[in-house]
Scaffold this active site. Structure first.
Site, PDB file in Angstrom:
ATOM      1  N   GLY B  89       0.823  -1.199   0.000  1.00  0.00           N
ATOM      2  CA  GLY B  89       0.000   0.000   0.000  1.00  0.00           C
ATOM      3  C   GLY B  89       0.860   1.254   0.000  1.00  0.00           C
ATOM      4  N   LEU B  90       0.387   2.288   0.703  1.00  0.00           N
ATOM      5  CA  LEU B  90       1.083   3.569   0.765  1.00  0.00           C
ATOM      6  C   LEU B  90       1.362   4.134  -0.609  1.00  0.00           C
ATOM      7  CD1 LEU B  90       3.626   3.041   3.677  1.00  0.00           C
ATOM      8  CD2 LEU B  90       1.456   4.237   3.739  1.00  0.00           C
ATOM      9  N   CYS B  91       0.387   4.013  -1.493  1.00  0.00           N
ATOM     10  CA  CYS B  91       0.569   4.620  -2.816  1.00  0.00           C
ATOM     11  C   CYS B  91      -0.741   5.262  -3.260  1.00  0.00           C
ATOM     12  CB  CYS B  91       1.079   3.605  -3.825  1.00  0.00           C
ATOM     13  SG  CYS B  91       0.272   2.004  -3.753  1.00  0.00           S
ATOM     14  N   GLY B  92      -1.403   5.944  -2.356  1.00  0.00           N
ATOM     15  CA  GLY B  92      -2.611   6.681  -2.703  1.00  0.00           C
ATOM     16  C   GLY B  92      -3.741   5.746  -3.084  1.00  0.00           C
TER      17      GLY B  92
END
Lengths: 139, 288
Positions: B89-92
């Site tokens: 994750g951590l990609c908008g």
């Protein structure tokens, strides 16, 4: 010293870029129906490849590579090889190849229902080609 | 109001978060460069293979290869849907956009039997939580993409297509437009469409071994394999781009937060000192 008109122009293209582009005197490739050698002046033909050893002669002693699959396109004065995976002897981890071979053999022997036989067979052939290369490649 | 000590701890934790996000941003930028290079390098291979394929497929028009057989949309009953997201994750909205697009497809085609093939951990986790039936999944592959991955997927879908279990195979993924822009793409993989007619037959002079049919068969599979490989590369570049942008925004937010908190800290400290001075002064006055 062979003069330039006696040499084949060889280009090996992979999805990771051009692997080799060079003039060579001869090559022996693992065709689907058996190995074949190519010298300059060969009849144009296209062959698919089985997992095996590709020999490239730049001088007396050939350089060996392992091919997994792909196509060889032979013209009168040039050869192009398209392949996904081609390896040098120093790229091969022999232990890993041995382990892969054992795994594939076991899968083929057990013949469990969910085993994908064709995949296991392909894996076996690949590992054999790699082992062969790592044994012969450095001579 | 928070105490001085609490504020100081808070600032410390925001600073360390900022360090993480800015490091992730830089890592993503480096990975993006690498992934883009791989896309560029794959180009000559797939271009040459395409030329080769167009010419050979045109020649064999009369007996069409099974992977090229198109059928009418009304007759399509079984669809294989490959959904490609990231492993992390951590990609908008990168992963959620794709999942939403896949769900939209499910909604719009309720009359069809859709098999789900998940590529990437995020989509797999999502649909598994919903107890959806998952035909196959490939996870933790984007860290080190190998041809074995695309080859496995290719074999799975071609086998199902040839044995008529699927009438159509689609793939939904993030296309890499630029570092800051991704496009959601739903593309048809099988039957193969978009081959160009090549009437000149550049390969007329060649002999084929073992036979033209067998070479064509392998060529078509290779073509499909390269297409899947490129989708994986596109998605992986797009992911790094999306993460870079998300982490850049997170770093900016952290900077702003650090500024605000520091200001608050100074205010508090100043008023505390002022109070202490007043106390000392009034204490001294009391002694006189």
């Amino acid at each position: 010293m062979a003069n330039n008109s006696q040499l084949l122009h060889l280009k090996i293209v992979t999805p990771k870029g051009i692997f080799i582009e060079d003039d060579v005197s001869e090559l022996v490739a693992p065709g689907k129906d058996g190995d074949f050698g190519v010298l300059i002046g060969h009849t144009p033909f296209i062959s698919s490849v089985r997992p095996g050893i590709l020999k490239i002669y730049r001088n007396e002693k050939p350089d060996l590579y392992s091919l997994m699959n792909g196509f060889v396109m032979v013209d009168v004065d040039k050869v192009r090889i398209f392949t996904e995976i081609i390896e040098r002897p120093e790229d091969i981890d022999q232990n890993r190849a041995e382990r892969a071979k054992e795994r594939a053999e076991k899968r083929l022997q057990e013949k469990k229902e969910d085993t994908d036989l064709r995949r296991a067979e392909a894996a076996l052939k690949r590992s054999i080609a790699r082992i062969q290369l790592s044994e012969e490649g450095f001579h | 109001m928070a105490s001085l000590k609490e504020l100081k701890e808070r600032i410390g934790s925001v600073i360390s978060t900022r360090q993480v996000t800015s490091a992730m941003k830089m890592v993503s930028a480096a990975k993006l460069r690498k992934a883009q290079q791989l896309i560029l390098r794959a180009r000559p291979y797939s271009d040459e293979l395409n030329l080769f394929l167009n010419s050979l497929a045109s020649r064999n028009r009369r007996q069409l290869h099974p992977l090229l057989h198109e059928i009418d949309d009304d007759e399509v009953k079984n669809v294989g849907l490959i959904v490609v997201t990231a492993d992390k994750g951590l990609c908008g909205a990168f992963n959620m956009n794709i999942i939403k697009r896949a769900e939209e497809y499910f909604q719009d085609h309720k009359d069809k039997n859709i098999d789900l093939i998940c590529v990437g951990k995020k989509v797999f986790d999502y649909f598994r939580r919903l107890n959806m039936e998952i035909e196959a999944f490939y996870v933790e592959l984007f860290n080190k993409l190998e041809f074995e991955h695309s080859r496995d997927i290719m074999h799975l879908v071609t086998d199902k297509f040839v044995s008529k279990k699927y009438d159509k195979v689609l793939i939904v993924y993030n296309e890499f437009k630029s570092a800051i822009q991704q496009n959601i793409v739903l593309k048809q993989l099988l039957p193969i469409i978009g081959l160009k007619e090549d009437t000149k037959d550049k390969l007329a002079a060649y002999l084929f071994e073992p036979s033209a049919e067998e070479v064509l068969d392998e060529l078509i599979k290779e073509h499909l394999d390269v297409q899947i490989w490129r989708v994986l590369l596109e998605s992986s570049s797009a992911e790094q781009g999306a993460r870079m942008v998300a982490m850049d925004a997170a770093t900016d937010n952290a900077d702003e937060m650090i500024n605000d908190l520091t200001l608050e800290y100074h205010h508090l400290r100043q008023s505390k000192i002022t109070t202490e001075i007043i106390e000392v002064c009034s204490g001294a006055e009391g002694l006189q």
